[in-house]
Design an enzyme around this catalytic site. Structure first.
Site, short mmCIF file in Angstrom:
data_model
loop_
_atom_site.label_atom_id
_atom_site.label_comp_id
_atom_site.label_asym_id
_atom_site.label_seq_id
_atom_site.Cartn_x
_atom_site.Cartn_y
_atom_site.Cartn_z
N ASN A 209 21.93 68.31 55.48
CA ASN A 209 22.79 67.43 54.68
C ASN A 209 22.58 65.98 55.08
O ASN A 209 21.75 65.68 55.94
CB ASN A 209 24.26 67.85 54.82
CG ASN A 209 24.71 67.81 56.27
OD1 ASN A 209 24.70 66.76 56.89
ND2 ASN A 209 25.08 68.97 56.80
N ASP A 279 27.75 75.08 55.48
CA ASP A 279 28.68 76.18 55.16
C ASP A 279 27.90 77.45 54.81
O ASP A 279 28.45 78.54 54.86
CB ASP A 279 29.56 75.80 53.96
CG ASP A 279 30.59 74.74 54.35
OD1 ASP A 279 31.08 74.79 55.49
OD2 ASP A 279 30.88 73.85 53.52
N LYS A 289 5.22 81.13 55.76
CA LYS A 289 5.53 80.22 54.66
C LYS A 289 5.73 81.01 53.35
O LYS A 289 4.94 81.91 53.04
CB LYS A 289 4.37 79.23 54.50
CG LYS A 289 4.63 78.20 53.44
CD LYS A 289 3.46 77.25 53.28
CE LYS A 289 3.74 76.27 52.16
NZ LYS A 289 2.55 75.46 51.84
N PHE A 323 37.17 66.49 60.83
CA PHE A 323 36.83 65.48 59.84
C PHE A 323 36.84 66.17 58.47
O PHE A 323 36.57 67.37 58.39
CB PHE A 323 35.43 64.91 60.11
CG PHE A 323 35.43 63.66 60.95
CD1 PHE A 323 35.85 63.70 62.26
CD2 PHE A 323 35.03 62.44 60.41
CE1 PHE A 323 35.87 62.55 63.05
CE2 PHE A 323 35.05 61.28 61.17
CZ PHE A 323 35.46 61.34 62.49
N LYS A 337 42.99 71.11 54.96
CA LYS A 337 42.12 71.49 56.10
C LYS A 337 42.90 71.39 57.41
O LYS A 337 42.75 72.23 58.30
CB LYS A 337 40.88 70.60 56.14
CG LYS A 337 39.87 70.98 55.07
CD LYS A 337 38.67 70.04 55.00
CE LYS A 337 37.86 70.38 53.74
NZ LYS A 337 36.83 69.41 53.42
N LYS A 341 43.15 74.92 59.33
CA LYS A 341 42.31 75.06 60.54
C LYS A 341 43.14 74.84 61.82
O LYS A 341 42.58 74.74 62.89
CB LYS A 341 41.12 74.10 60.45
CG LYS A 341 40.25 74.33 59.22
CD LYS A 341 38.89 73.65 59.29
CE LYS A 341 38.17 73.74 57.95
NZ LYS A 341 36.74 73.53 58.05
N1 CTP Z 1 33.35 72.59 59.92
C1 CTP Z 1 33.01 73.50 60.89
N2 CTP Z 1 32.25 74.59 60.58
C2 CTP Z 1 31.82 74.78 59.32
C3 CTP Z 1 32.17 73.86 58.30
C4 CTP Z 1 32.94 72.76 58.64
O1 CTP Z 1 33.39 73.31 62.06
N3 CTP Z 1 31.06 75.85 59.05
C5 CTP Z 1 34.21 71.44 60.29
C6 CTP Z 1 33.54 70.09 60.19
O2 CTP Z 1 32.92 69.74 61.40
C7 CTP Z 1 34.70 69.17 59.87
C8 CTP Z 1 35.66 70.06 59.11
O3 CTP Z 1 35.28 71.41 59.41
O4 CTP Z 1 35.35 68.73 61.04
C9 CTP Z 1 35.66 69.88 57.62
O5 CTP Z 1 34.37 69.94 57.13
P1 CTP Z 1 34.07 69.72 55.56
O6 CTP Z 1 32.61 69.90 55.33
O7 CTP Z 1 34.74 68.47 55.11
O8 CTP Z 1 34.87 70.88 54.87
P2 CTP Z 1 34.76 72.45 54.81
O9 CTP Z 1 35.71 73.01 55.82
O10 CTP Z 1 33.35 72.88 54.90
O11 CTP Z 1 35.39 72.76 53.39
P3 CTP Z 1 34.87 72.43 51.89
O12 CTP Z 1 33.42 72.80 51.88
O13 CTP Z 1 35.71 73.28 51.05
O14 CTP Z 1 35.13 70.97 51.67
#
Ligand code: CTP
Length: 402
Positions: A209, A279, A289, A323, A337, A341
């Site tokens: 990302n 995610d 490959k 975050f 969140k 969480k």
């Molecule tokens: N985070 C995490 N592990 C994951 C995904 C996210 O620890 N697999 C943590 C990130 O480090 C951040 C927080 O969760 O502190 C929120 O991440 P964000 O990408 O904004 O949201 P998601 O929880 O992934 O939810 P969504 O995709 O629905 O926005």
């Protein structure tokens, strides 16, 4: 506080060296562990034995006087010190440090240390006003050295003016106040995750990302500057740390980050998850490959574990901060969140706003604690935002323990 602090007192060759004796004595009385190093010229004014007796530690003068073959003395004491105090500091020593000259015990040690350095100058009033001295002091100030400026008063050379060494009591007071205000995270252990994660498809490709790690690295630097013992778990990032006291662990995948965060979680007081974690990851990672074929290609993705949520589920004494990177309804999603969480606070980032989000040197965020009290942090450098976030975490922790 200087209590139980390891203080390396550098005494250079000026008549005010006699005041360094009172300084050593007062620091020791306040419970500090003081080691003294002297320049050769300083020994013309005061005997090293005086400092040895007052500090009850050996005095360091000569770089080549290596008493312990196991150690390099100037590196050893540079690493030992929590605080380095140069008092009195002559124009000569100030000039050498500002120009990177390291030709004796004093200057090699000061160049080698990562401790906070306070400089209390003492010299003749005209020397103090000389453009070379002013320039050198400005340079050192820019590099983070802190000056404890002499007040006007009677000087040994007969002039009255600026140049006198500040009184020992005042020097100690300035250091204590500065330590208290600026080291509010001293004794705290802070764990931070930063950067993106990277999930392989095959030996050639991966999913990642837009995160660069800048915000998480800025948090790690600011926490260390506020006195914390910092561990940084970093996904693939080009960012460098300037503070050598931060323990950095590099990871690649969301799975690696999960392991590293869980390994360090229990021993930390504050845990901040600034990383942008994948995610989803490819369900199959190919050893060879993947060759192109006619038509479209689908890659089946599977969910990774939510690291933050898993930490929220096992949290005990830790203050846990997440975050939220959002492009729509940031506050609403951020609040969700925070609750889901089990966080103590969340930093909400509307990444679609100009000046905020991935890659840039600035950010705009909203900090929200679990009482849903919000604080908007307007456009500022990521380091400044990091400082504000840490101050709010500290306030919330203090409010929570009352
Ligand atoms: N985070 C995490 N592990 C994951 C995904 C996210 O620890 N697999 C943590 C990130 O480090 C951040 C927080 O969760 O502190 C929120 O991440 P964000 O990408 O904004 O949201 P998601 O929880 O992934 O939810 P969504 O995709 O629905 O926005």
């Amino acid at each position: 506080m200087v209590y139980q602090k390891k203080i390396l007192l550098g005494v250079t060759g000026g008549i005010a060296a006699y005041k360094a004796c009172a300084l050593t004595s007062k620091l020791t009385q306040k419970g500090a562990n003081v080691k003294v190093m002297m320049t050769k010229s300083a020994t013309e004014f005061v005997s090293p034995l005086t400092f040895q007796a007052l500090s009850r530690n050996p005095v360091y003068i000569d770089t080549f006087d290596e008493k312990d073959p196991e150690k390099i003395a100037h590196i050893d004491i540079a690493d030992w010190a929590d605080i380095v105090l140069l008092a009195p500091a002559t124009a000569n020593t100030i000039g050498k440090i500002a120009n990177g000259i390291a030709d004796d015990m004093m200057t090699t040690t000061i160049l080698a240390t990562e401790a906070e350095v306070y400089i209390a100058p003492a010299m003749n009033v005209h020397m103090y006003a000389h453009p070379a001295v002013i320039k050198n002091m400005k340079q050192l100030e820019q590099w983070g050295y802190r000056f404890i400026e002499p007040g006007a008063g009677y000087l040994a050379c007969g002039y009255v003016g600026k140049g006198r060494l500040e009184e020992p009591e005042t020097i100690i007071q300035v250091i204590e106040e500065h330590q208290q205000i600026n080291h509010f995270l001293s004794g705290k252990k802070v764990l931070i995750s930063a950067g993106p994660t990277r999930e392989s498809v095959d030996p050639i490709r991966f999913f990642t990302n837009r995160s660069t790690g800048k915000m998480g690295f800025a948090l790690a630097e600011a926490a260390a500057d506020f006195g914390a013992d910092v561990t940084l778990v970093a996904g693939p990032s080009n960012q460098q740390l300037s503070n050598g006291r931060i323990n950095r662990f590099d990871v690649v995948t969301a799975g690696d980050m999960y392991e590293a965060m869980h390994q360090h979680f229990s021993s930390n007081d504050i845990v901040i998850k600034a990383a942008a974690v994948a995610d989803y990851r490819p369900k199959i990672v190919y050893d060879q490959k993947v060759k192109k074929q006619a038509g479209d290609l689908s890659i089946m993705m599977e969910r990774t574990k939510d690291i933050l949520k898993s930490l929220g589920a096992i949290k005990e004494h830790q203050f846990l901060v997440g975050f939220a990177a959002e492009t729509t309804n940031p506050i609403e999603y951020g609040m969700k969140k925070l609750r889901e969480k089990n966080l103590d606070a969340i930093v909400i980032n509307d990444v679609s706003t100009k000046g905020a989000g991935f890659g840039g040197d600035t950010n705009i965020v909203t900090y929200m604690n679990k009482r849903e009290e919000k604080e908007e942090l307007p456009l500022a450098s990521k380091y400044k935002i990091a400082e504000k976030i840490l101050k709010m975490i500290d306030q919330d922790m203090k409010a929570g323990s009352q």
